[in-house]
Every structure is written in structure tokens, then in C-alpha cells.
Design a protein around this motif. Sequence first.
Motif, short mmCIF file in Angstrom:
data_model
loop_
_atom_site.label_atom_id
_atom_site.label_comp_id
_atom_site.label_asym_id
_atom_site.label_seq_id
_atom_site.Cartn_x
_atom_site.Cartn_y
_atom_site.Cartn_z
N LEU A 603 0.84 -1.20 0.00
CA LEU A 603 0.00 0.00 0.00
C LEU A 603 0.87 1.24 0.00
N ALA A 604 0.37 2.29 -0.63
CA ALA A 604 0.95 3.62 -0.51
C ALA A 604 -0.18 4.56 -0.12
N HIS A 605 0.11 5.45 0.81
CA HIS A 605 -0.89 6.40 1.29
C HIS A 605 -0.44 7.81 0.94
N LEU A 606 -1.27 8.56 0.25
CA LEU A 606 -1.01 9.96 -0.05
C LEU A 606 -2.19 10.77 0.47
N TYR A 607 -1.91 11.78 1.25
CA TYR A 607 -3.00 12.57 1.83
C TYR A 607 -2.51 14.00 2.05
N GLY A 608 -3.45 14.88 2.15
CA GLY A 608 -3.13 16.29 2.32
C GLY A 608 -4.29 17.12 1.80
N GLY A 609 -3.96 18.21 1.09
CA GLY A 609 -5.03 19.02 0.53
C GLY A 609 -4.57 20.41 0.14
N GLU A 610 -5.53 21.19 -0.32
CA GLU A 610 -5.32 22.57 -0.70
C GLU A 610 -6.30 23.44 0.10
N PHE A 611 -5.79 24.49 0.69
CA PHE A 611 -6.60 25.35 1.55
C PHE A 611 -6.29 26.80 1.20
N GLY A 612 -7.31 27.55 0.82
CA GLY A 612 -7.03 28.90 0.36
C GLY A 612 -8.20 29.84 0.52
N PHE A 613 -7.95 31.11 0.11
CA PHE A 613 -9.00 32.12 0.14
C PHE A 613 -8.76 33.13 -0.97
N HIS A 614 -9.82 33.85 -1.31
CA HIS A 614 -9.78 34.97 -2.25
C HIS A 614 -10.52 36.13 -1.60
N TYR A 615 -9.78 37.22 -1.37
CA TYR A 615 -10.35 38.39 -0.69
C TYR A 615 -10.40 39.55 -1.67
N HIS A 616 -11.58 40.16 -1.76
CA HIS A 616 -11.80 41.29 -2.67
C HIS A 616 -12.53 42.38 -1.88
N PRO A 617 -11.79 43.23 -1.18
CA PRO A 617 -12.42 44.19 -0.26
C PRO A 617 -13.28 45.22 -0.99
N HIS A 618 -14.36 45.61 -0.34
CA HIS A 618 -15.28 46.59 -0.91
C HIS A 618 -14.64 47.96 -1.00
N ARG A 619 -13.85 48.33 0.00
CA ARG A 619 -13.24 49.66 0.01
C ARG A 619 -12.12 49.79 -1.01
N ALA A 620 -11.53 48.66 -1.43
CA ALA A 620 -10.49 48.67 -2.47
C ALA A 620 -11.00 47.81 -3.61
N HIS A 621 -11.87 48.41 -4.41
CA HIS A 621 -12.65 47.68 -5.40
C HIS A 621 -11.78 46.93 -6.41
N ARG A 622 -10.61 47.43 -6.68
CA ARG A 622 -9.77 46.84 -7.72
C ARG A 622 -8.70 45.90 -7.17
N LEU A 623 -8.73 45.65 -5.89
CA LEU A 623 -7.72 44.81 -5.26
C LEU A 623 -8.23 43.38 -5.08
N HIS A 624 -7.40 42.41 -5.47
CA HIS A 624 -7.70 40.99 -5.27
C HIS A 624 -6.52 40.35 -4.56
N ILE A 625 -6.80 39.59 -3.52
CA ILE A 625 -5.75 38.86 -2.80
C ILE A 625 -6.11 37.38 -2.81
N TYR A 626 -5.25 36.57 -3.41
CA TYR A 626 -5.44 35.12 -3.46
C TYR A 626 -4.33 34.48 -2.62
N SER A 627 -4.68 33.46 -1.87
CA SER A 627 -3.66 32.73 -1.13
C SER A 627 -4.07 31.27 -1.03
N ASN A 628 -3.08 30.37 -1.16
CA ASN A 628 -3.38 28.94 -1.12
C ASN A 628 -2.20 28.19 -0.51
N PHE A 629 -2.52 27.26 0.37
CA PHE A 629 -1.52 26.38 0.97
C PHE A 629 -1.78 24.96 0.50
N SER A 630 -0.75 24.31 -0.06
CA SER A 630 -0.87 22.94 -0.58
C SER A 630 0.13 22.04 0.12
N ILE A 631 -0.31 20.85 0.47
CA ILE A 631 0.58 19.90 1.12
C ILE A 631 0.19 18.48 0.73
N THR A 632 1.20 17.64 0.49
CA THR A 632 1.00 16.22 0.25
C THR A 632 1.95 15.44 1.15
#
Length: 751
Positions: A603-632
Motif C-alpha cells: 500500500l501507498a498512502h497519499l494525503y493532504g489538501g489545498e486550503f485557500g482564500f480569495h479576498y476582494h475588499p469593498h473599500r479597495a474595489h480593484r484589489l484581489h488577494i489570493y492565497s493557497n496552501f498545498s501539502i501532500t
Amino acid sequence: MKAKVAIFIYFILSFYGQAQEVTGKVIDQDTKQAVPFAKIGFPDINIFTDTDSLGNFSFMDLPKAHLKIKVTAFGYEIKIKEIDLYTEKELLITLKSKHTALEEVQITATEGKIQRENITGVYVADKDKLFQTGATTLGASLSIIPGVQSSSVGMGISKPVIRGLSGMRVVTYNNGLRIENQQWGSDHGLAASELGLGKVEVVKGPSSLLYGADALGGVIHFLDENYIQKGKEELYISTKFESNSLGTTSELGYRVHKGKWRANIYANYINHSDFQLPTGDFIKNSRFWGTHLKSNIGYRHNNYQLNIRYQFGFRRIGIPGHTHKENPSSIDFISKERSRNGIIPAQYNMDHFLSIEQTLFLKRSKLMFELGNTNNDLKEFDEKITFPFTHLNVNNTTYNLRWNYKITENIGLKTGFQGMVKINRNRFPTSAFLIPDANSIDNGVFALADYQIGKWRFQGGLRYDQRNLQVFDANDVDTALVGNINTNGLQRKFDGVNYSAGFVRNAALLSVRFNASSGYRAPHLAELQADGIHHGSLRYERGNQNLVPEYAVQFDAALEIHLEHLEIIFNPYYNRIRHFIYLEQTPDVAGDFPVFQFEQANLAHLYGGEFGFHYHPHRAHRLHIYSNFSITLAEDDQGQALSLIPQPNLSTTIRFDINNDHLVRFKNIVLEHTYQLPQNRVGVLETPAVDYHLLNLATQFTIGKNERINFSTGVRNLLNTDYINHLSALKNLGLSQPGINVFFRIKYKLK
């Protein structure tokens, strides 16, 4: 009898071959005012148009069928809905105004659903997103996708790694055509080009149900750029320069759509010298050059659609780090000067891809038949320039018959047959065989049903595959040529039953998805028949004819929280592989090289995932912040870590959109930060990897209001970081990755 069948088919085609004109209007949901210049179309048949100044639109010669319509307009939510064109001739489409757009809505080729509605984990990225910070190659650009990284040999050779699995466990498709290009070799790169690319879809985890055997890690599916709108044409030229390797990429493209016919034609030329290290030195023989040609011809009339695609590619790639020395050191591969001159060792790759796809749209169903052929010819020159060390050719013919049927408004069915005939041959003259001559025949049948009720959608299916492998004996071949293979012939039959089952629940604030899927992979020729020294990996590899197929089961879950200005995604998974094939070092030595034997873990076991967010603030209409953490995390049944598992990584992108109205009109500014964490869970004889940070900066802008001249420029590895990725084939030699790289691209539309 034949005449009766022909009359029946003609009657069916005639009955469903009718077409009609559809008109409509796009309006604001709240104000009921017209939405001018919205883009509206049918992705299934690649037909798009724009609304006029009063929000009106019209289409001619549409098939009488159920199709999805997609509508986009600046300042509005993207709308996708299904239309019954058999009955609806006048459409009124309402769009909801929205100042934020957290999610880029895409319809996937995998399931024909909106990305959020897919039960399997499918990630979609268009070409602009992949190359927004100037990635040198298509393989390297895929690293922006969560859960995907790239293994490399210098800048010219790279291949994708999905959740820790790569090579023969990742299947590549190009517009529905399966690509075979000697991916069993660690120094054989991705046989795909960004030329004419529209988008890429990545299916994470076992994907045998729709794509056949071998995809235990996932599928990379490249899809070409759409045809241009009816009655229009476009001609452009572009060039890109990169400072690190003094690399240039020149490209020509033409798109036209007249009447029932449409075509896309592209060509490019790429040339890079040796890449530069952060120290200012250069890696010897990391140079590469190539050229590609791509042509797509489409025809659509009433309910019938035809696409003929042909792609040619030729690449000459230097192989840095290749040596026959007993104890090589990093200084052996470093130079104070760069060069473009062709030296050995080097690879010469020539690819031909041809596919013919025919689709018939019926009232409640779609019937698609695709026939294709790929041919990869690989020459690798080692110590001699008169003839290659090895010359391999793999010719793969595939067929795909698929029927999508909408049984009721809530129940759908996909079923079909797939198969391929793969012929591996050694060509002459050559110095050695790395794999023997062999034929492989695959056939599979599948059925996949889905049921939707309210916000819930359920899906389940089964597939049966069979592979017949015939390996020809090489006992009558000159013994000087077969020192790397087992010369005995072999006949094996492999088969497998696979399943997929899952559900998704979509709501305005919360989406939940779960899927369980299985897959299988038969042992490859290299794993069965290898028996010799591989100088590229500095070891003697011995195959094992007793290997049995690998079987995988993956459990994949996702929780997505959709707030007005914030989107959060949790995507954990667990992949369990029985009979996992790996290389194990033995006590034996062949000359100065250690002997490795292909073995199987229970057997081989692989586990983990991807965890992230996308923030687009109302006060800064043109700003996008993406972040993601990946692990295996990966280990065998004895708790021993598996080799070549990517480093955990945290990727953050800050994008600021600009909409100025000056002569020079900036589109956006993008800052990317990647933190690769240490990799200390390593396999036997594998060295750990240290952590590092990378920064990339880029911007895009146009000149003039007609936007005929487009520019993109930026810097990769902005801080000139000296780093070594854990998946780099040059890691064991202590050779770093490229240093700072300034790029500049200009695209000019002639018409």
C-alpha cells in the motif's frame, strides 16, 4: 438491409438537422434597462456574439437541442443557464449587478458543468492567468494551480506533478486526444505548447472513468483557444524576450469565421541559450530551441459540428547534468559563459497530433465521435554525434465515442466507448534500446449518471478497461544494442473495474462536495523490461516481469464559503494505492553504478489538501488577494516516506486592476509570492530540501483606445534568490534554479 439502415440514418439526421434563428435581449435584473455590449454565446458549439447598444442579440442556424448559454458583462455577475433551443426562439436574459466578482465562472470540458458544480475536483485556468507573471514554459506555468507542481531538468524539460504523483501516473490530453510521449522517462518533458492555448483543466486524483487507465494522479487537459465570432477575423504577431537565458519567443496567429467555416492557425519559434544562476554563472547545455505549428478547422451546419485539429512540434533540448563520471561535482556543469550552440547530450523531439471530432446535437442528447493519432519521435544523442544513443518512436491511435443524454430535466447520462492502439518501436541507427518493441491495445466502456434536485446534485458511474500488452523478444538483435533491456518477450493482459460516486450541494453562501473514485495503472514497459545502466539517473535499473497493476481509491472533499467579499476553500483528500510500484536499491553493483530493482509496496498512502482564500475588499474595489496552501504527505504501508514528494508550499498573489483612460492604459499589476517549506520527509537515499521564498512581479498595458498593441513585462525571481526545488533533477548535483529573469512581451493585432 444496408439500404434500410442508410434510409433510417438519413431520416434521423434530416429530422434533427433543422436549425433556427434565436433572438433576445439582455437587461439589468433590477432596473430592467438594456445591458449593451455584453458577450453572449454557446460554449458547446463555440458560437459567440455581442449585444448591440440596446442589449439586443441574434443567432442564426442554431441546433435544436439543449445547450448552455453564457453571458458576461462588465459590472455584472456571469450568468450560465441551460436553454431548450427546440422550443425557445426569443430569450430575455437578466443579469445581476455586482461590484465584486470573486469566482471566475468556467464551464468545464470534463463534465460540461460550471466549475463549482463539478463533483470531481477540476481546476480551470486560462492562458492569461497561467502566464500572467511570465512563466518560460507551459509546464512551469502549471505550478500556479493549487496541488500542482513541476519537476524539471533545467528550463527546457518540465512535467506536472499532481498531489505528489507524476510521469506515468498523470495522463495528458489535448482537446480530447490522449498524448503519449515517452513520459516514463524522468528527462522526457511535457509534449504540449502554449501556442494557441485557450485554457487548461486539471483533474486531481484517479480519473479513469472518463479518461481511461493510468490516471492515478490526475489528468492535464489542454484546450485550444475559441474560434473568433462569426463574420470576424484576427491576425496578430507577438514576441517575448527573457533576460536570464536571452530567450526569445516569436508567434504568429490568425483566426477567421466565415459562414459555416471557421479556422485558427498559429506558428511560433522559441530559442533560449544557457540559463543564468543567481551567482552570475551559467548551467552548461541548458539551452533549447523549438518550433510549433497548430491548425484548427471547424464546420457547423444545423445540428452537425466538425472539428479537425493538427499540431506539429519540434524541440531540440540540451540535457544539463548528464554525465558518465563516477563522482561528478557541481563545478563540472557550470560555465562562466553562456552559449546557444548545439552540443551533446541532447534530445530531438518531433510530435504530430491529429484529431477529427464530429458532434451531432439531438433534441435531448449529444453524440460525439473522435478519432485521433499522436506520434512522438525521440532521438537522444549521448557521446556520439553521428547517430543517436537511442531512437524511440511511439505511435498512438485513439477512438472515443460518447453519448450524453438528458433523460429528464433532473437526470442525465453519459456513456461511451474508448480505446487506443499504442505501438512502441526502436528506430535505427541507434546505440541502445531503453525499452523493447511492443504493442499495447486498450479498450474501455463506461456509464456515468447524475441526478439533480434543488441545490443537490448526485453522480455515480462504472467503467471497465482491458489492456493487452505484447512485448517482442530481442534475442536476435545485436547484443551491443540490448544491454539496457530484458530481451525475453512477454505477453500480459490487464483489466480493471473502476467506479466514481459523489455529490455536490451548491448554495449562495456554502458549497459542499464529496467524491470517491478509483483507478488502475498497468505496469509500463520500462518497469517490466529495464535491465541496464541509465546514465541520466546514475544507476542500473532492473525491471520486474511479475509486476501487477496498481489500484487507487481517492476520497476528495471540498467546503467552499462564499461571502460578499471573501471566498474560503478547504479541499482535503486521501489517495490509497495498492501494489505501488517503486525503485528499491539492492546490494548489487554494476561497475560503478548501484543496482535498483522495480518492486511493489502493498500500500501507498497519499494525503493532504489545498486550503485557500480569495479576498476582494469593498473599500479597495480593484484589489484581489489570493492565497493557497498545498501539502501532500506520502508513505508506504511500513511508514517509510515515498520519494519525490513536492515541498509544502504557500502561494499568495496580489492583483490590482487598473482602468485608466489615458494613452497608455494599464490592465493590472500582479505580485506573486511563493514560500516553499522544507521537505524533510524523504525516501531512502533521498536528500532533504531547504525552504526558500520567491517573488514575481508583472504588469500588462495597452497603447491606444483600440487596444491593438498589448504589452506585458515583469521580473521573475525578483530578489535573485539562490534556491533548489526538491523536484529538480539537478538537485543531487547541487545545481540551483534560474536567477532573476526580466521579461517583456509585445503583441500587435494587424487586423
